[in-house]
Enzyme design. Sequence first.
Site, PDB file in Angstrom:
ATOM      1  N   ASP A   1      -9.176   3.783  -1.484  1.00  0.00           N
ATOM      2  CA  ASP A   1      -9.976   4.107  -0.299  1.00  0.00           C
ATOM      3  C   ASP A   1     -11.340   4.666  -0.687  1.00  0.00           C
ATOM      4  O   ASP A   1     -11.604   5.873  -0.623  1.00  0.00           O
ATOM      5  CB  ASP A   1      -9.220   5.105   0.573  1.00  0.00           C
ATOM      6  CG  ASP A   1      -7.934   4.502   1.118  1.00  0.00           C
ATOM      7  OD1 ASP A   1      -7.802   3.271   1.106  1.00  0.00           O
ATOM      8  OD2 ASP A   1      -7.056   5.268   1.559  1.00  0.00           O
TER       9      ASP A   1
ATOM     10  N   GLU B   1       2.502   5.151  -3.948  1.00  0.00           N
ATOM     11  CA  GLU B   1       2.447   6.132  -5.034  1.00  0.00           C
ATOM     12  C   GLU B   1       3.770   6.895  -5.238  1.00  0.00           C
ATOM     13  O   GLU B   1       4.042   7.211  -6.408  1.00  0.00           O
ATOM     14  CB  GLU B   1       1.304   7.124  -4.782  1.00  0.00           C
ATOM     15  CG  GLU B   1      -0.080   6.516  -4.858  1.00  0.00           C
ATOM     16  CD  GLU B   1      -0.447   5.698  -3.616  1.00  0.00           C
ATOM     17  OE1 GLU B   1      -1.280   4.796  -3.720  1.00  0.00           O
ATOM     18  OE2 GLU B   1       0.135   5.960  -2.550  1.00  0.00           O
TER      19      GLU B   1
ATOM     20  N   ASP C   1       0.859  -1.185   0.000  1.00  0.00           N
ATOM     21  CA  ASP C   1       0.000   0.000   0.000  1.00  0.00           C
ATOM     22  C   ASP C   1       0.900   1.240   0.000  1.00  0.00           C
ATOM     23  O   ASP C   1       2.129   1.145   0.132  1.00  0.00           O
ATOM     24  CB  ASP C   1      -0.884  -0.044   1.250  1.00  0.00           C
ATOM     25  CG  ASP C   1      -2.105   0.864   1.157  1.00  0.00           C
ATOM     26  OD1 ASP C   1      -2.219   1.620   0.182  1.00  0.00           O
ATOM     27  OD2 ASP C   1      -2.939   0.812   2.082  1.00  0.00           O
TER      28      ASP C   1
END
Length: 979
Positions: free
Chosen positions: A623, A548, A545
């Site tokens: 999310d 980015e 996770d």
Amino acid sequence: MFASRAGAYLALFVPFLLTFLNLVDGVKHENFKTCDQSGFCTRNRGYADKAAASGSSWTSPYQLDSKTVSIKNGQLTGVIIKTIDNGSGTVRLPLVISFLDSGVARVTVDEEKRQKGEIELRHGSPARKERYSGVQDWVIVGGLTLDQNVAERTTDQDETIVSYGRKKNFQAVIKHAPFSIDFRRDEETQIKFNSKGWLSMEHWRPKVDREQKEGEPAPPESTEDESTWWEESFGGNTDTKPKGPESVGLDITFPGYEHVYGIPEHAGPLSLKQTRGSSGQYDQPYRLYNSDVFEYEMDTPMTLYGAIPLMQAHRKDSTVGVFWLNAAETWIDIVKSKTSSNPLSLGIGGTTDTQTHWFSESGLLDVFVFLGPTPKNIIQDYSELTGYSQLPEHFALGYHQCRWNYVTDEDVKDVDRKFDKAKIPYDVIWLDIEYTEGKKYFTWDKDNFPDPLGMQKHLDSHGRKLVIIVDPHIKNEGNYPVVDALKSQNLGINNKENNIFEGWCWPGSSYWIDAFNPAALAWWKSLFAYSNFPGTTPNTFLWNDMNEPSVFNGPETTMPKDNLHFDNWEHRDVHNVNGLTFVNATYEALLARDDPKHQRRPFVLTRSFYAGSQRQGAMWTGDNLASWDHLEASIPMILNQNIAGFSFSGADVGGFFGNPSKELQTRWFQAGAFYPFFRAHAHIDSRRREPYLEASGYVEPIAQALRLRYSLLPAWYTSFHTAHTTGEPVMRPMWYVHPSDEAGFALDDQFYVGDTGLLVKPVLKEGVTSVDIYLPPISNAPYYDYFTFETYTGSRKTVHLDAPLQGHTPVLMQGGHILPRKERPRKSSALMKFDPYTLVIALDYAGRAEGELYIDDGESFEYQKGAYIHRRFTFSSSSADDSNNKENNFSLVSDDLHTAPTKQTTAFLKTMKDVRVEKIIVVGALKAWEGKTEVVVTEDGEKERKVALQWNGGDRGKAAWAVVRDPGVRVGRGWKVEF
């Protein structure tokens, strides 16, 4: 000293942490740029506006120097000359056009001065001087063989024409002055480069001091707006831009194409909207800049977590596409214009051109061109370049139960037991960051997870797996060997001064692994060794996770663009591919932890992705919210991933933020059972939502949805094998399956599952108890309700299906398909491995059907050595005249699709020798079979035998159906059942 520093850091960090922990009203728009807040986006849009306003007087300042043009071994090379606006000089831009064996063309433009390093960087920056070309090393894995047989001719009109492609029916018409390219198929232009004259490559130039010094003449005023050339501030951070302006832009037009698809990830419709000058459309370009956007909004071109710069344009019976290979921040404008061949037609009967404008902040102009003509051609050619979807372990196609967080190892075991008590199947339970000791990866919280091996032994007893989270940020804390090694070995991402970059994420002060660095990759692999990560086992898999990367105190919640990666490439150059490199490191680490002779296929889930990430695992849409609009948006979002080559995709079932109503939770499970990646996930502040906790009347429909998923696992696994070998999507939109049916081009709330013929229309709105499903014009086959066998005819019409909450997701079977499934309910997919199969045969009007079944061990790479079963099932008539429907004319045959049997094939067949087909169901059974009581079965190596047949007449619109119970045929053998 350390304590005081820690206190200061905590004071700074708490506001960022609270932002992420607390539920808010929605995305914080002020944290993310719009086009007018991005210097290069504003400049490129302004350049296009200037050209458009100039009309026919506009001339692009880019010209291909005819004297430099040559073609050799499938490549055209030359130099584009850019004339600078004020006439002060020219810039040389090397051009390479590669014509590939596949029929794909690649256009690459560089900048000579930067290429040769003949520029000066500001601020003494150690950054690389060249335009970044290394993205292809991470993305492209094949398909670059050049076509040695292209045909070229130069005409008197100062243009070069190259014929290429397997049939030499593709042409690149390259105009020299101004430079442009028309790509043609069968003499018709399909794609245009620079037809609008918006090509732009911001060349290097030294910064000119515009301030007048005492005693000196005033410097000349700039003819351009330089306000964002040399530095740019946003969100409290100043980007120092040591290389100055360096964006690349190009207009790409699809003449005659009204619909364009792709360029995920965005929360909007499948058919992309216009972004300029149209009421009811967007006013911002689609943005590709991987970002941590929690509680994202619907119906917006705003950037999300991943980027795949592949766009496909489609019209009736024709699909083309482009792949923009650039890992920097990218924006795409889309405008559609209607043209008419007859000025008196008032637009009736005209065609629509889709004009797109692409621009990236840095890097090369590097574009692949696909001329189709079918959607299948596009995805196959793209997959040959970027790689095929991973063939996941079989368990990964089951149901995944996740939340932030299961708080102890006893909590995990308790959830596991309650699933069993409720007789609800699942395969994987997940642990978010709280399993660690103080958010330090590669550790376990000794108080709450004192016995991780015992916990996993408990899961193993039911064939279940564990997934744990490991993110790229490493906690900056003393006496933590992982961060000590990261710092001492210089394995982290650096700031602009080339010192290790410190930012804030879940652990507080953190550093980030630089997965571009080969030494960092080797180190990362070592961390996952069972000896270095005690408490993990071969059934422990990974979740990446925040890759980015998410940096809580960074600009746009990510990393400063002037940070430096391995080999001194700026972060601005590599941002969108950063997440891919981290998942690649984790994937390689999971391979390395096992004996090479007994390697398991890794399972890694990623939030951030780029083209090529499909080779490494699964993704999810981030999310989302527990709301009906997020459920509805999940379908086009996942469809877009699939047509962009990333089939293994899903959304958080139930929504991550908030608490879904009982109805929403139920409907989401019913829809999620048809996501390629099927996981429920929930925020730490949300209520516990395990399926068995739902109120009476809601548990059963959720359990039914899960059991339906498990019964169809043979079809899902076969579909994933197709994606793995051809690139074709697992979840297919209507336009992909029916490219001639214009009524389906914009539909994005119903879809097909692979080649199965299953057409799915989930309930996506509150209070709805029925759906209207669109049926395309199919003349040779009806559709059957999967559950009731009610029959519908496809003829561009909408049919009404009941969908009560306590029922099933509406699913139709298209006639002409054979569907494999398993009907014995089990606790997990592992316990189904040797269960028998059922074949469901949905007949077309001629009494024919086909289907496939693919089986391997579901976990190793032995299938690459031939250890698999691949069968084609064909139901047809032996009569020359199918319309006679004579008794005994029809048969079901199992043929071997194995390409090259090996000793591993033989060994695998032995393990599967007792796995049989226990039932054959024929939907649309012939009236001639009424009264027939048996069929004849022949099997390789066995005597002919007769087996009972039961015929059931249809009534009230339902198809007749027949059942052959226990024909006893083995899935790994050739056989025939004669009706």
